[in-house]
Design an enzyme around this catalytic site. Structure first.
Site, PDB file in Angstrom:
ATOM      1  N   LYS A  13       0.829  -1.219   0.000  1.00  0.00           N
ATOM      2  CA  LYS A  13       0.000   0.000   0.000  1.00  0.00           C
ATOM      3  C   LYS A  13       0.859   1.264   0.000  1.00  0.00           C
ATOM      4  O   LYS A  13       0.722   2.123  -0.866  1.00  0.00           O
ATOM      5  CB  LYS A  13      -0.922   0.062   1.229  1.00  0.00           C
ATOM      6  CG  LYS A  13      -1.843  -1.112   1.406  1.00  0.00           C
ATOM      7  CD  LYS A  13      -2.700  -0.957   2.648  1.00  0.00           C
ATOM      8  CE  LYS A  13      -1.912  -0.857   3.936  1.00  0.00           C
ATOM      9  NZ  LYS A  13      -1.239  -2.089   4.366  1.00  0.00           N
ATOM     10  N   ARG A  88      -9.147   0.778   8.973  1.00  0.00           N
ATOM     11  CA  ARG A  88      -8.611  -0.526   9.371  1.00  0.00           C
ATOM     12  C   ARG A  88      -9.616  -1.347  10.154  1.00  0.00           C
ATOM     13  O   ARG A  88      -9.287  -2.447  10.613  1.00  0.00           O
ATOM     14  CB  ARG A  88      -7.365  -0.313  10.225  1.00  0.00           C
ATOM     15  CG  ARG A  88      -6.079  -0.397   9.416  1.00  0.00           C
ATOM     16  CD  ARG A  88      -4.927  -0.209  10.373  1.00  0.00           C
ATOM     17  NE  ARG A  88      -3.729  -0.867   9.952  1.00  0.00           N
ATOM     18  CZ  ARG A  88      -2.809  -0.325   9.180  1.00  0.00           C
ATOM     19  NH1 ARG A  88      -2.980   0.866   8.682  1.00  0.00           N
ATOM     20  NH2 ARG A  88      -1.701  -0.982   8.907  1.00  0.00           N
ATOM     21  N   ARG A 127      12.182  -5.653   4.899  1.00  0.00           N
ATOM     22  CA  ARG A 127      12.200  -4.271   5.389  1.00  0.00           C
ATOM     23  C   ARG A 127      12.777  -4.213   6.806  1.00  0.00           C
ATOM     24  O   ARG A 127      13.463  -3.246   7.153  1.00  0.00           O
ATOM     25  CB  ARG A 127      10.780  -3.695   5.379  1.00  0.00           C
ATOM     26  CG  ARG A 127      10.777  -2.243   5.816  1.00  0.00           C
ATOM     27  CD  ARG A 127       9.449  -1.577   5.611  1.00  0.00           C
ATOM     28  NE  ARG A 127       8.418  -2.188   6.429  1.00  0.00           N
ATOM     29  CZ  ARG A 127       7.140  -1.893   6.328  1.00  0.00           C
ATOM     30  NH1 ARG A 127       6.725  -1.019   5.434  1.00  0.00           N
ATOM     31  NH2 ARG A 127       6.256  -2.469   7.117  1.00  0.00           N
ATOM     32  N   ARG A 133      12.249  -0.976  11.372  1.00  0.00           N
ATOM     33  CA  ARG A 133      11.029  -0.397  11.944  1.00  0.00           C
ATOM     34  C   ARG A 133      10.610  -1.224  13.162  1.00  0.00           C
ATOM     35  O   ARG A 133      10.601  -2.460  13.098  1.00  0.00           O
ATOM     36  CB  ARG A 133       9.921  -0.406  10.871  1.00  0.00           C
ATOM     37  CG  ARG A 133       9.086   0.845  10.886  1.00  0.00           C
ATOM     38  CD  ARG A 133       8.197   0.909   9.687  1.00  0.00           C
ATOM     39  NE  ARG A 133       6.931   0.216   9.896  1.00  0.00           N
ATOM     40  CZ  ARG A 133       5.923   0.251   9.042  1.00  0.00           C
ATOM     41  NH1 ARG A 133       6.036   0.925   7.915  1.00  0.00           N
ATOM     42  NH2 ARG A 133       4.818  -0.392   9.297  1.00  0.00           N
ATOM     43  N   ARG A 144       0.118  -8.099  13.697  1.00  0.00           N
ATOM     44  CA  ARG A 144      -0.454  -7.255  12.635  1.00  0.00           C
ATOM     45  C   ARG A 144      -1.271  -8.082  11.646  1.00  0.00           C
ATOM     46  O   ARG A 144      -2.318  -7.648  11.183  1.00  0.00           O
ATOM     47  CB  ARG A 144       0.670  -6.494  11.917  1.00  0.00           C
ATOM     48  CG  ARG A 144       1.179  -5.318  12.739  1.00  0.00           C
ATOM     49  CD  ARG A 144       2.576  -4.904  12.350  1.00  0.00           C
ATOM     50  NE  ARG A 144       2.664  -4.387  10.998  1.00  0.00           N
ATOM     51  CZ  ARG A 144       3.799  -4.298  10.306  1.00  0.00           C
ATOM     52  NH1 ARG A 144       4.939  -4.716  10.845  1.00  0.00           N
ATOM     53  NH2 ARG A 144       3.795  -3.800   9.097  1.00  0.00           N
TER      54      ARG A 144
HETATM   55  P1  B4P Z   1       3.899  -1.837   2.409  1.00  0.00           P
HETATM   56  O1  B4P Z   1       2.775  -2.789   2.346  1.00  0.00           O
HETATM   57  O2  B4P Z   1       3.903  -0.741   1.402  1.00  0.00           O
HETATM   58  O3  B4P Z   1       3.935  -1.410   3.917  1.00  0.00           O
HETATM   59  P2  B4P Z   1       3.059  -0.358   4.700  1.00  0.00           P
HETATM   60  O4  B4P Z   1       2.290   0.552   3.813  1.00  0.00           O
HETATM   61  O5  B4P Z   1       4.030   0.289   5.581  1.00  0.00           O
HETATM   62  O6  B4P Z   1       1.926  -1.163   5.440  1.00  0.00           O
HETATM   63  P3  B4P Z   1       1.670  -1.506   6.951  1.00  0.00           P
HETATM   64  O7  B4P Z   1       0.254  -1.954   6.983  1.00  0.00           O
HETATM   65  O8  B4P Z   1       2.684  -2.510   7.358  1.00  0.00           O
HETATM   66  O9  B4P Z   1       1.956  -0.215   7.834  1.00  0.00           O
HETATM   67  P4  B4P Z   1       1.199   1.148   8.231  1.00  0.00           P
HETATM   68  O10 B4P Z   1       2.208   2.223   8.154  1.00  0.00           O
HETATM   69  O11 B4P Z   1      -0.068   1.352   7.461  1.00  0.00           O
HETATM   70  O12 B4P Z   1       5.360  -2.496   2.177  1.00  0.00           O
HETATM   71  C1  B4P Z   1       5.953  -3.442   3.015  1.00  0.00           C
HETATM   72  C2  B4P Z   1       7.301  -3.920   2.426  1.00  0.00           C
HETATM   73  O13 B4P Z   1       7.084  -4.649   1.225  1.00  0.00           O
HETATM   74  C3  B4P Z   1       8.271  -2.791   2.052  1.00  0.00           C
HETATM   75  O14 B4P Z   1       9.553  -3.145   2.477  1.00  0.00           O
HETATM   76  C4  B4P Z   1       8.221  -2.731   0.542  1.00  0.00           C
HETATM   77  O15 B4P Z   1       9.444  -2.303  -0.036  1.00  0.00           O
HETATM   78  C5  B4P Z   1       7.934  -4.181   0.173  1.00  0.00           C
HETATM   79  N1  B4P Z   1       7.204  -4.309  -1.093  1.00  0.00           N
HETATM   80  C6  B4P Z   1       6.095  -3.618  -1.449  1.00  0.00           C
HETATM   81  N2  B4P Z   1       5.689  -3.975  -2.685  1.00  0.00           N
HETATM   82  C7  B4P Z   1       6.572  -4.948  -3.119  1.00  0.00           C
HETATM   83  C8  B4P Z   1       6.680  -5.730  -4.326  1.00  0.00           C
HETATM   84  N3  B4P Z   1       5.811  -5.611  -5.358  1.00  0.00           N
HETATM   85  N4  B4P Z   1       7.700  -6.628  -4.414  1.00  0.00           N
HETATM   86  C9  B4P Z   1       8.582  -6.771  -3.413  1.00  0.00           C
HETATM   87  N5  B4P Z   1       8.535  -6.052  -2.243  1.00  0.00           N
HETATM   88  C10 B4P Z   1       7.540  -5.149  -2.101  1.00  0.00           C
HETATM   89  O16 B4P Z   1       0.777   0.914   9.772  1.00  0.00           O
HETATM   90  C11 B4P Z   1       1.699   0.731  10.832  1.00  0.00           C
HETATM   91  C12 B4P Z   1       0.987   0.736  12.193  1.00  0.00           C
HETATM   92  O17 B4P Z   1       0.374   2.036  12.440  1.00  0.00           O
HETATM   93  C13 B4P Z   1      -0.198  -0.236  12.364  1.00  0.00           C
HETATM   94  O18 B4P Z   1       0.222  -1.553  12.703  1.00  0.00           O
HETATM   95  C14 B4P Z   1      -0.988   0.462  13.509  1.00  0.00           C
HETATM   96  O19 B4P Z   1      -0.411   0.230  14.766  1.00  0.00           O
HETATM   97  C15 B4P Z   1      -0.849   1.926  13.188  1.00  0.00           C
HETATM   98  N6  B4P Z   1      -1.956   2.424  12.334  1.00  0.00           N
HETATM   99  C16 B4P Z   1      -1.846   2.898  11.061  1.00  0.00           C
HETATM  100  N7  B4P Z   1      -3.056   3.236  10.579  1.00  0.00           N
HETATM  101  C17 B4P Z   1      -3.952   2.953  11.568  1.00  0.00           C
HETATM  102  C18 B4P Z   1      -5.374   3.042  11.671  1.00  0.00           C
HETATM  103  N8  B4P Z   1      -6.116   3.473  10.641  1.00  0.00           N
HETATM  104  N9  B4P Z   1      -5.957   2.665  12.825  1.00  0.00           N
HETATM  105  C19 B4P Z   1      -5.240   2.229  13.853  1.00  0.00           C
HETATM  106  N10 B4P Z   1      -3.898   2.101  13.834  1.00  0.00           N
HETATM  107  C20 B4P Z   1      -3.255   2.460  12.700  1.00  0.00           C
END
Ligand code: B4P
Length: 192
Positions: A13, A88, A127, A133, A144
């Protein structure tokens, strides 16, 4: 273009939203990034969120909604946005629907990135090594993924019922996944 990206942790995402923002010329709103900025700034909100995030659990709905209302009050969102990481759970989905209704900006598309769980774990482990992280530890990742299944997966049905859902295969290179998303939501802006 008003778009929300859905998908499990590691589905891409944040990665795709950062690219789509440049391509579609709309701001990228990541609730994860907003929360991490609060944690880095050591604000009262950040102090509250820090431990919850490190455990891989969800920060409270009230905090998230306040943050989001604040973000949507800024003028740059009037021409559209890419939302990443919110909603979420179903309460957040309802709150977002109401908020967007109030400001007259209903969602155009919800894009669900589909990736098998083994690959999610592999990507996050990559990552964890590269960026360190706090919530990429194996224990937090398990939490998660469980939270996603229990609370976030029903949000996909919410958008399906509203006729806004597009499912995209999230397996492949960054370019392949990017091109699939653009073709699904803005074929006139497809590259190649
Ligand atoms: P992504 O999937 O892009 O990771 P993300 O956006 O950071 O998602 P995540 O759900 O983990 O975290 P968020 O910040 O929303 O990529 C992951 C990895 O995969 C990267 O290393 C990337 O390079 C790699 N990758 C991607 N595409 C690829 C491909 N095609 N091929 C190979 N590799 C690839 O949330 C973090 C925390 O914040 C949550 O756990 C929660 O505690 C809190 N939070 C955020 N929003 C919230 C909400 N709405 N409500 C409550 N808590 C919330």
């Amino acid at each position: 273009m008003r778009l929300v990206l859905l998908g499990a942790p590691g589905s891409g995402k944040g990665t795709q939203a950062a690219r789509l923002k440049d391509h579609l010329q709309v701001p990228h709103i990541s609730t994860g990034d907003l929360l991490r900025a609060e944690v880095a700034a050591g604000s009262p909100l950040g102090l509250q969120a820090k431990e919850v995030m490190a455990r891989g659990e969800l920060v409270s709905d009230a905090i998230l909604l306040g943050m989001l209302e604040d973000r949507f009050s800024r003028a740059d969102t009037r021409g559209g946005f890419i939302l990443d990481g919110y909603p979420r759970n179903l309460a957040q989905a309802d709150a977002l629907d109401a908020l967007l209704g109030r400001i007259g900006q209903p969602m155009d598309y919800a894009v669900q990135l589909e990736v098998p769980v083994e690959l999610l774990v592999e990507r996050i482990a990559g990552r964890a090594k590269a960026e360190g992280r706090a919530d990429d530890s194996p224990e937090s990742v398990r939490t998660r993924l469980r939270v996603y299944d229990e609370q976030t997966a029903p949000v996909v049905d919410f958008y399906r019922r509203h006729g806004q859902l597009t499912v995209v295969d999230g397996v492949g290179s960054l370019d392949e996944v990017f091109n699939r998303i653009v073709e699904a939501i803005a074929p006139e802006k497809a590259v190649g």
